[in-house]
Design a protein around this motif. Sequence first.
Motif, PDB file in Angstrom:
ATOM      1  N   GLU A 158       0.993  -1.073   0.015  1.00 56.05           N
ATOM      2  CA  GLU A 158      -0.028   0.059   0.008  1.00 56.05           C
ATOM      3  C   GLU A 158       0.784   1.295   0.272  1.00 56.05           C
ATOM      4  N   LEU A 159       0.458   2.254  -0.928  1.00 60.47           N
ATOM      5  CA  LEU A 159       1.231   3.610  -0.909  1.00 60.47           C
ATOM      6  C   LEU A 159       0.111   4.483  -0.560  1.00 60.47           C
ATOM      7  N   ASP A 160       0.494   5.297   0.652  1.00 58.06           N
ATOM      8  CA  ASP A 160      -0.390   6.400   1.126  1.00 58.06           C
ATOM      9  C   ASP A 160       0.234   7.464   0.974  1.00 58.06           C
ATOM     10  N   PHE A 161      -0.095   8.292   0.032  1.00 60.42           N
ATOM     11  CA  PHE A 161       0.357   9.643  -0.140  1.00 60.42           C
ATOM     12  C   PHE A 161      -0.637  10.591   0.465  1.00 60.42           C
ATOM     13  N   SER A 191      -3.196   0.573  -3.659  1.00 56.80           N
ATOM     14  CA  SER A 191      -3.143  -0.855  -3.193  1.00 56.80           C
ATOM     15  C   SER A 191      -2.521  -1.820  -4.463  1.00 56.80           C
ATOM     16  N   GLY A 192      -1.598  -2.740  -3.872  1.00 54.17           N
ATOM     17  CA  GLY A 192      -1.158  -3.592  -4.903  1.00 54.17           C
ATOM     18  C   GLY A 192       0.106  -2.966  -5.485  1.00 54.17           C
ATOM     19  N   ARG A 210       5.792  -3.082   2.299  1.00 53.31           N
ATOM     20  CA  ARG A 210       4.399  -3.651   2.597  1.00 53.31           C
ATOM     21  C   ARG A 210       3.513  -2.396   2.567  1.00 53.31           C
ATOM     22  N   ARG A 211       3.805  -1.314   3.429  1.00 54.22           N
ATOM     23  CA  ARG A 211       2.991  -0.167   3.511  1.00 54.22           C
ATOM     24  C   ARG A 211       4.170   1.041   3.695  1.00 54.22           C
ATOM     25  N   LEU A 212       3.649   2.016   2.994  1.00 51.43           N
ATOM     26  CA  LEU A 212       4.298   3.409   2.911  1.00 51.43           C
ATOM     27  C   LEU A 212       3.460   4.631   2.905  1.00 51.43           C
ATOM     28  N   ARG A 213       3.753   5.118   4.319  1.00 48.40           N
ATOM     29  CA  ARG A 213       2.899   6.738   4.484  1.00 48.40           C
ATOM     30  C   ARG A 213       3.684   7.573   4.232  1.00 48.40           C
ATOM     31  N   ILE A 214       3.342   8.414   3.360  1.00 50.31           N
ATOM     32  CA  ILE A 214       4.048   9.651   2.988  1.00 50.31           C
ATOM     33  C   ILE A 214       3.473  10.984   3.785  1.00 50.31           C
ATOM     34  N   ASP A 215       4.196  11.543   4.557  1.00 53.77           N
ATOM     35  CA  ASP A 215       3.634  12.853   5.128  1.00 53.77           C
ATOM     36  C   ASP A 215       4.424  13.955   4.322  1.00 53.77           C
ATOM     37  N   ASN A 216       4.031  15.530   4.782  1.00 56.59           N
ATOM     38  CA  ASN A 216       4.803  16.343   4.349  1.00 56.59           C
ATOM     39  C   ASN A 216       5.012  17.454   5.474  1.00 56.59           C
ATOM     40  N   THR A 217       6.262  17.900   5.703  1.00 53.07           N
ATOM     41  CA  THR A 217       6.571  18.820   6.484  1.00 53.07           C
ATOM     42  C   THR A 217       6.297  20.288   6.037  1.00 53.07           C
TER      43      THR A 217
END
Length: 168
Positions: A57-60, A75-76, A150-157
């Motif tokens: 999962e990539l959560d941008f 997802s995927g 498996r899972r990548l969560r990207i936040d922004n500063t």
Amino acid sequence: MYVTHDRALTAPSHDTAAVVAELRDRTEIIDALHRFALGQDLKDKELFASAFAADAELDFRPAAAKWGAEPPLMSGRDTIVTTVLAMFTGRVDTTHQVTNARIAVDGDTARLAALVEAQHLLVADPAVHALLKNPYAVDLVRDGDRWVIRRLRIDNTWYTGDPTAIFG
């Protein structure tokens, strides 16, 4: 979400084999994020795909929320690779710098926190750009001798430029 242990290695220093195994794991873990970054920058489908587990999962969404965008959760592995590379190839040049990596290994799973600076330039007009400073929270799994995301969560500063011109 972020790795905040007070040291890097957990293997006892007197156990050389355990230290070497942990160092190998840590190298392969950060390499997964490097494959993610360089795969995008080179628009290299195989390298980019090698960073992800099949069910990744990539959560941008947290980063995009900073400028009012609402992208879907991806997802995927195939969806992530196809979506990201289609959005950038021939349209956006990117460069990613990965730093401040912190890793926690727990058997066949790991967590990685890193700070990633991502520059995005429109190919047709490089004056249109977005420079993002993003904290990444990454969950990884062992895949043979390597590790994959498996899972990548990207936040922004913070960001400069025009992310909406880059990401829509």
